[in-house]
Design an enzyme around this catalytic site. Sequence first.
Site, PDB file in Angstrom:
ATOM      1  N   LYS A  22       0.847  -1.207   0.000  1.00 38.92           N
ATOM      2  CA  LYS A  22       0.000   0.000   0.000  1.00 38.92           C
ATOM      3  C   LYS A  22       0.880   1.254   0.000  1.00 38.92           C
ATOM      4  CE  LYS A  22      -1.974   1.655   3.975  1.00 38.92           C
ATOM      5  NZ  LYS A  22      -1.648   3.087   4.087  1.00 38.92           N
ATOM      6  N   ASN A  23       1.795   1.323   0.971  1.00 43.02           N
ATOM      7  CA  ASN A  23       2.583   2.551   1.114  1.00 43.02           C
ATOM      8  C   ASN A  23       3.637   2.697   0.024  1.00 43.02           C
ATOM      9  OD1 ASN A  23       1.077   3.085   3.343  1.00 43.02           O
ATOM     10  ND2 ASN A  23       2.667   2.584   4.843  1.00 43.02           N
ATOM     11  N   CYS A 117      -5.497  12.798  12.189  1.00 39.66           N
ATOM     12  CA  CYS A 117      -6.301  11.595  12.091  1.00 39.66           C
ATOM     13  C   CYS A 117      -6.127  10.836  13.391  1.00 39.66           C
ATOM     14  CB  CYS A 117      -5.939  10.762  10.874  1.00 39.66           C
ATOM     15  SG  CYS A 117      -4.410   9.894  11.037  1.00 39.66           S
ATOM     16  N   ARG A 122      -0.258  14.460  12.705  1.00 41.34           N
ATOM     17  CA  ARG A 122       0.188  14.311  11.322  1.00 41.34           C
ATOM     18  C   ARG A 122       0.254  15.619  10.514  1.00 41.34           C
ATOM     19  NH1 ARG A 122      -1.832   8.607   9.016  1.00 41.34           N
ATOM     20  NH2 ARG A 122       0.211   8.701   8.066  1.00 41.34           N
ATOM     21  N   ASP A 307       3.759   0.834  12.033  1.00 45.42           N
ATOM     22  CA  ASP A 307       2.547   0.182  11.512  1.00 45.42           C
ATOM     23  C   ASP A 307       2.378  -1.240  12.056  1.00 45.42           C
ATOM     24  OD1 ASP A 307       2.801   2.485  10.006  1.00 45.42           O
ATOM     25  OD2 ASP A 307       1.932   1.594   8.220  1.00 45.42           O
ATOM     26  N   ARG A 399      -9.225  -0.814   3.743  1.00 44.88           N
ATOM     27  CA  ARG A 399      -8.379   0.289   3.247  1.00 44.88           C
ATOM     28  C   ARG A 399      -6.951  -0.182   3.010  1.00 44.88           C
ATOM     29  NH1 ARG A 399      -8.172   5.665   6.558  1.00 44.88           N
ATOM     30  NH2 ARG A 399      -6.415   5.740   5.144  1.00 44.88           N
TER      31      ARG A 399
END
Length: 432
Positions: A22-23, A117, A122, A307, A399
Amino acid sequence: MATIRIDGGNPLFGEVTISGSKNGTLPLLAASLLIEGESVIENVPRIDDINSMIDMLRALGAKCEFIEHSVLSIDATHITSVSAPYDLVRKMRGSFYVAGALLGRFGEAEVPLPGGCVIGSRPVDFHLSGFRALGAVVEERHGVMQARAEKLTGSHMYMDSRYRSVGATVNVMLAAVLAEGVTVIENASREPEVICCQQFLQQAGADIRGTGTDIIVIRGVNKLHGCRFRSIPDRMEAGTFLLACGAARGDVTVRAVEPRHMGVVLNLLQRAGLRVESGADFVRAISDTRPHAFEVTTAPYPGFPTDLQPNAGVLGAVAVGTTVLQEAIFEGRFNYIDELKRMGANIQLKDSVAIIRGVPKLYGAPVEASDIRAGSALVLGGLAADGYTEVSGAEFLARGYEDLVGKLQKLGAAITSTQTAEDDKARNAWHR
Ligand code: UD1
């Protein structure tokens, strides 16, 4: 609201193929905005954050189409807007990457500021300082960043020393690729996801050296051309399955991975008493007893990834002894702890440190996910626990994880989702 139900306590056995990162892939989609011509990206994970980025590229005028399950074609030759819609930036912070790409190609970008968030405040101040260092005039008006430059010029910059920022490193790299002259970014992020973005841009004709170190040197070129590129495997998804094996026990092999991106995670699994084997593109973890307690602090790559901190917390929750977890990157990353305590975990939180006294067993409970990684930690808790767990807020998992439920079912987990395969099909149909 999607819900995942788990009848826990069964060990996991078998093999799982890991999807694209994803990243790693989100920056590639943004980077394709710099290219006049077709970019074909392989190993694109079929997850909601990628769908949101595709929506963003389409809103700016790019053509995007999946030509195979995980192969995405993007043609950004005719961009019709340099203004990113608020709704798409709000949905996903990673979409702020379009700021660097639009500024780099058109000398102009209007992108809503992403705001905070659930995992923390952030800010994007490092991104904006980087754009300014390249000669852009950057203003913040009514929650929108407006950046303009007659001409971007390479510059020598030192990214803020408090953190190494993945996002700011990528965004400044995107803005500098077509700038005039040489840009040097010191204190750059060394993440594999940054290298992945550099290699894609290089393939498209850019001149970037030094990624993987903390000094990146970019010589501006006039134009980029279309290319075909394969994104890297998702080291967070792979880590999630390996940590799941540690928490629930079993024998799990993750395939299609880059073990060299995962050194610190494999080391932690070994310290926790798992047997770990790896080859060119796989890692196998075997766990037949309770894990041992461990100490770990999150850090930028090659340190332990923030993460995976919530998943490591679940391993600690069922370990023999006291685990000490320190979170050094995002203050809100301990959101999962109160929910995990509802499953019987014994955890004390003192500022950025969680002291986890391992218990022999967790028990199933209704819990709620607050973000992607908190959600996966609660799923791991449910897999390790005796009895039924219901994880609500499971839409967060879609997501960031491609078919997490299906992949866990293949490993023998008794897990179902109210988000059906039909829902997934319908969601993805739009993104063809
Ligand atoms: C990316 C990842 C995220 C991961 C994080 C850290 C994506 C889409 N997301 O997020 O999953 O957890 O890296 O590895 O790739 N900071 C500032 N000012 C800035 C930018 C960052 O103070 O302008 C701070 C942040 O608040 C944080 C730290 O720097 O404390 C690191 O953040 P950063 O590396 O930028 O994270 P993201 O790129 O947002």
